[in-house]
Design an enzyme around this catalytic site. Structure first.
Site, mmCIF file in Angstrom:
data_model
loop_
_atom_site.group_PDB
_atom_site.id
_atom_site.type_symbol
_atom_site.label_atom_id
_atom_site.label_comp_id
_atom_site.label_asym_id
_atom_site.label_seq_id
_atom_site.Cartn_x
_atom_site.Cartn_y
_atom_site.Cartn_z
ATOM 1 N N ASP A 5 2.731 -0.385 11.794
ATOM 2 C CA ASP A 5 2.601 -1.735 12.358
ATOM 3 C C ASP A 5 3.905 -2.529 12.224
ATOM 4 O O ASP A 5 3.887 -3.754 12.129
ATOM 5 C CB ASP A 5 1.455 -2.492 11.672
ATOM 6 C CG ASP A 5 1.647 -2.607 10.168
ATOM 7 O OD1 ASP A 5 2.540 -1.920 9.624
ATOM 8 O OD2 ASP A 5 0.917 -3.379 9.541
ATOM 9 N N ARG A 44 18.913 11.078 -4.762
ATOM 10 C CA ARG A 44 19.885 12.181 -4.674
ATOM 11 C C ARG A 44 21.104 11.798 -3.828
ATOM 12 O O ARG A 44 22.220 12.215 -4.123
ATOM 13 C CB ARG A 44 19.187 13.428 -4.137
ATOM 14 C CG ARG A 44 18.106 13.904 -5.126
ATOM 15 C CD ARG A 44 18.167 15.383 -5.387
ATOM 16 N NE ARG A 44 17.355 15.720 -6.549
ATOM 17 C CZ ARG A 44 16.463 16.705 -6.585
ATOM 18 N NH1 ARG A 44 16.258 17.445 -5.509
ATOM 19 N NH2 ARG A 44 15.800 16.974 -7.687
ATOM 20 N N ARG A 102 1.116 -5.234 -5.307
ATOM 21 C CA ARG A 102 1.384 -6.417 -4.488
ATOM 22 C C ARG A 102 1.570 -7.550 -5.494
ATOM 23 O O ARG A 102 0.620 -7.977 -6.131
ATOM 24 C CB ARG A 102 0.222 -6.681 -3.529
ATOM 25 C CG ARG A 102 0.052 -5.554 -2.503
ATOM 26 C CD ARG A 102 -0.985 -5.890 -1.438
ATOM 27 N NE ARG A 102 -0.981 -4.901 -0.365
ATOM 28 C CZ ARG A 102 -1.887 -3.928 -0.223
ATOM 29 N NH1 ARG A 102 -2.876 -3.820 -1.071
ATOM 30 N NH2 ARG A 102 -1.806 -3.083 0.779
ATOM 31 N N ARG A 115 -5.393 -2.565 9.403
ATOM 32 C CA ARG A 115 -5.837 -3.961 9.248
ATOM 33 C C ARG A 115 -5.448 -4.796 10.456
ATOM 34 O O ARG A 115 -6.232 -5.561 10.975
ATOM 35 C CB ARG A 115 -5.231 -4.532 7.972
ATOM 36 C CG ARG A 115 -5.862 -5.796 7.518
ATOM 37 C CD ARG A 115 -5.421 -6.173 6.128
ATOM 38 N NE ARG A 115 -4.097 -5.647 5.788
ATOM 39 C CZ ARG A 115 -3.697 -5.405 4.559
ATOM 40 N NH1 ARG A 115 -4.500 -5.602 3.559
ATOM 41 N NH2 ARG A 115 -2.483 -4.960 4.322
ATOM 42 N N ALA A 157 15.121 11.135 -1.743
ATOM 43 C CA ALA A 157 16.315 11.100 -0.887
ATOM 44 C C ALA A 157 17.258 9.976 -1.328
ATOM 45 O O ALA A 157 18.483 10.162 -1.372
ATOM 46 C CB ALA A 157 15.894 10.903 0.567
ATOM 47 N N ASP A 210 5.541 -4.676 5.975
ATOM 48 C CA ASP A 210 6.145 -5.963 6.353
ATOM 49 C C ASP A 210 6.115 -6.989 5.216
ATOM 50 O O ASP A 210 7.049 -7.774 5.054
ATOM 51 C CB ASP A 210 5.519 -6.526 7.641
ATOM 52 C CG ASP A 210 4.007 -6.625 7.576
ATOM 53 O OD1 ASP A 210 3.410 -6.112 6.609
ATOM 54 O OD2 ASP A 210 3.416 -7.227 8.497
ATOM 55 N N THR A 230 4.455 2.795 5.515
ATOM 56 C CA THR A 230 3.077 2.320 5.723
ATOM 57 C C THR A 230 2.343 3.270 6.649
ATOM 58 O O THR A 230 2.922 3.749 7.625
ATOM 59 C CB THR A 230 3.039 0.897 6.316
ATOM 60 O OG1 THR A 230 1.707 0.650 6.810
ATOM 61 C CG2 THR A 230 4.005 0.683 7.457
ATOM 62 N N ILE A 231 1.078 3.507 6.335
ATOM 63 C CA ILE A 231 0.305 4.404 7.210
ATOM 64 C C ILE A 231 -0.058 3.718 8.520
ATOM 65 O O ILE A 231 -0.449 4.376 9.476
ATOM 66 C CB ILE A 231 -0.987 4.921 6.524
ATOM 67 C CG1 ILE A 231 -1.957 3.766 6.214
ATOM 68 C CG2 ILE A 231 -0.659 5.725 5.286
ATOM 69 C CD1 ILE A 231 -3.373 4.248 5.918
ATOM 70 N N ASP A 232 0.060 2.399 8.567
ATOM 71 C CA ASP A 232 -0.461 1.657 9.728
ATOM 72 C C ASP A 232 0.443 1.699 10.961
ATOM 73 O O ASP A 232 0.007 1.380 12.052
ATOM 74 C CB ASP A 232 -0.683 0.180 9.353
ATOM 75 C CG ASP A 232 -1.901 0.005 8.458
ATOM 76 O OD1 ASP A 232 -2.632 0.987 8.259
ATOM 77 O OD2 ASP A 232 -2.115 -1.113 7.972
ATOM 78 N N HIS A 279 -9.825 5.140 1.987
ATOM 79 C CA HIS A 279 -8.552 5.460 1.348
ATOM 80 C C HIS A 279 -8.173 6.941 1.362
ATOM 81 O O HIS A 279 -7.037 7.258 0.988
ATOM 82 C CB HIS A 279 -8.539 4.923 -0.084
ATOM 83 C CG HIS A 279 -8.371 3.432 -0.127
ATOM 84 N ND1 HIS A 279 -9.410 2.570 0.116
ATOM 85 C CD2 HIS A 279 -7.277 2.660 -0.344
ATOM 86 C CE1 HIS A 279 -8.971 1.326 0.036
ATOM 87 N NE2 HIS A 279 -7.682 1.343 -0.233
ATOM 88 N N GLY A 320 0.845 -1.202 0.000
ATOM 89 C CA GLY A 320 0.000 0.000 0.000
ATOM 90 C C GLY A 320 0.875 1.244 0.000
ATOM 91 O O GLY A 320 1.876 1.303 0.710
HETATM 92 O O1 F6P Z 1 -1.447 0.258 3.709
HETATM 93 C C1 F6P Z 1 -2.085 -0.362 4.747
HETATM 94 C C2 F6P Z 1 -3.539 -0.369 4.494
HETATM 95 O O2 F6P Z 1 -3.952 0.950 4.290
HETATM 96 C C3 F6P Z 1 -4.371 -1.021 5.572
HETATM 97 O O3 F6P Z 1 -4.645 -0.200 6.666
HETATM 98 C C4 F6P Z 1 -5.589 -1.411 4.779
HETATM 99 O O4 F6P Z 1 -6.242 -2.502 5.354
HETATM 100 C C5 F6P Z 1 -5.017 -1.805 3.459
HETATM 101 O O5 F6P Z 1 -3.838 -1.076 3.304
HETATM 102 C C6 F6P Z 1 -5.940 -1.543 2.303
HETATM 103 O O6 F6P Z 1 -5.346 -2.051 1.162
HETATM 104 P P1 F6P Z 1 -5.930 -1.866 -0.296
HETATM 105 O O7 F6P Z 1 -5.597 -0.485 -0.734
HETATM 106 O O8 F6P Z 1 -5.235 -2.897 -1.106
HETATM 107 O O9 F6P Z 1 -7.405 -2.050 -0.196
#
Ligand code: F6P
Length: 326
Positions: free
Chosen positions: A133, A28, A75, A175, A25, A106, A129-131, A256, A14
């Site tokens: 995690d 460069r 992915r 997630r 970064a 991850d 990642t925004i999560d 999103h 994602g």
């Molecule tokens: O990038 C992490 C994430 O935003 C999760 O929080 C979310 O469950 C998932 O990606 C959504 O993925 P997609 O954009 O493939 O639906």
């Protein structure tokens, strides 16, 4: 293994705001050290399909402020197979690429760990990642922007919620991790925050709301992470509608919008810092590590460990949430 002289950079999984600042970064810093740099499009899938382009300083001009990723992301199923990874290796090898920077989560690091164990191309990972995690770092590229987007949206929801004396359930992303829910929930004064790390007890949420109804507490905001064990915003909303017939319940799923937008100053800074150190790592032969920041210092975690480590939720936050919601 020979010294790194030509590197490639890719974004995978994602997207997250700040990935462009990290790409900039990496490119460069590599050019500063007189390395050749290539950009791989669409993550590992582009490596398999030979979608690789040479980059120069201009290719990353005017992107530090942009969300998404100029390299695009994916992915890749093919990269999960040994044949796919072999093709990817050959595509790098024919250009003489001997170092790889992977910006992602991850899942992306699992790919990098397997690839670097199979072939003579060292990898360095940047947590994008925004999560938030991923263990081994206090910060991940994109989290700060995402959580601020959530706060901004929830503040707006609170206005209309307050005007109508409603109960609002707002679902945020996450997630497997509740960080966006926890931080945005505390910052917007949520009464309840439901996250995957703790068992959700809807009966006690209903009790709490009933108590508040008696006390005429008007604003009732519940922030729920999409990966919460009760099933996310819609499930929580349906349960409340059923068990609180007098309440006017609404559900909003932010989705999103949390992944897009111009990166915050913090995300641009950490992306720049991590991108710089990713290249330094390859030059210093700190191979197959994830670059992180812990207590404001650079921290390097072997990819092998980074794929297993999860960020532990500080129990202080949970206590604070309970106390402040009363
Ligand atoms: O990038 C992490 C994430 O935003 C999760 O929080 C979310 O469950 C998932 O990606 C959504 O993925 P997609 O954009 O493939 O639906």
């Amino acid at each position: 293994m020979q010294d790194v002289s030509k590197i490639a950079v890719l974004t995978s999984g994602g997207d997250s705001p700040g990935m462009n600042a990290a790409i900039r970064a990496v490119v460069r810093t590599a050019l500063y050290h007189k390395l050749e740099v290539f950009g791989v499009y669409r993550g590992y899938q582009g490596m398999v399909e030979d979608d690789i382009m040479a980059m120069d300083s201009k290719s990353v001009a005017n992107i530090i402020q942009r969300g998404g990723t100029i390299l695009k992301t994916a992915r890749s199923k093919d990269f999960l197979t040994p044949e796919g990874r072999k093709k990817a290796y050959e595509n790098l090898k024919k250009r003489g690429i001997n170092g790889l920077v992977v910006i992602g989560g991850d899942g992306s690091f699992r790919g990098a760990r397997t690839f670097s164990a199979e072939f003579d191309i060292p990898c360095v990972g940047l947590p994008g990642t925004i999560d938030k995690d991923i263990g081994g770092t206090d910060l991940t590229i994109g989290f700060d922007t995402a959580v601020n987007t959530a706060v901004d949206a929830i503040d707006k929801i609170r206005d209309t919620m307050d005007a109508h004396d409603r109960v609002f359930v707002v679902e945020v992303m996450g997630r497997d991790a509740g960080y966006i829910a926890l931080y945005s929930g505390i910052a917007t004064g949520a009464e309840n925050i439901l996250i995957p790390e703790t068992k959700t007890d809807m009966a006690s949420v209903v009790n709490m709301l009933t108590e508040k109804e008696k006390r005429k507490k008007l604003v009732n905001l519940i922030v729920v992470a999409e990966g919460d064990d009760f099933g996310g915003g819609n499930y929580v909303g349906d349960y409340l509608k059923k068990h609180l017939p007098n309440a006017d319940v609404r559900v909003c799923i932010l989705g999103h919008i949390q992944r897009g937008g111009s990166p915050s100053c913090m995300d641009r800074l950490i992306a720049s810092r991590m991108g710089y150190h990713a290249v330094e790592c390859l030059l210093e032969k700190k191979y197959n590590v994830m670059v992180g920041v812990v207590n404001n210092r650079m921290h390097y975690t072997p990819l092998e460990e980074a794929v297993k480590a999860k960020q532990k939720l500080n129990s202080d936050w949970l206590k604070i949430t309970r106390i402040l919601a009363s």
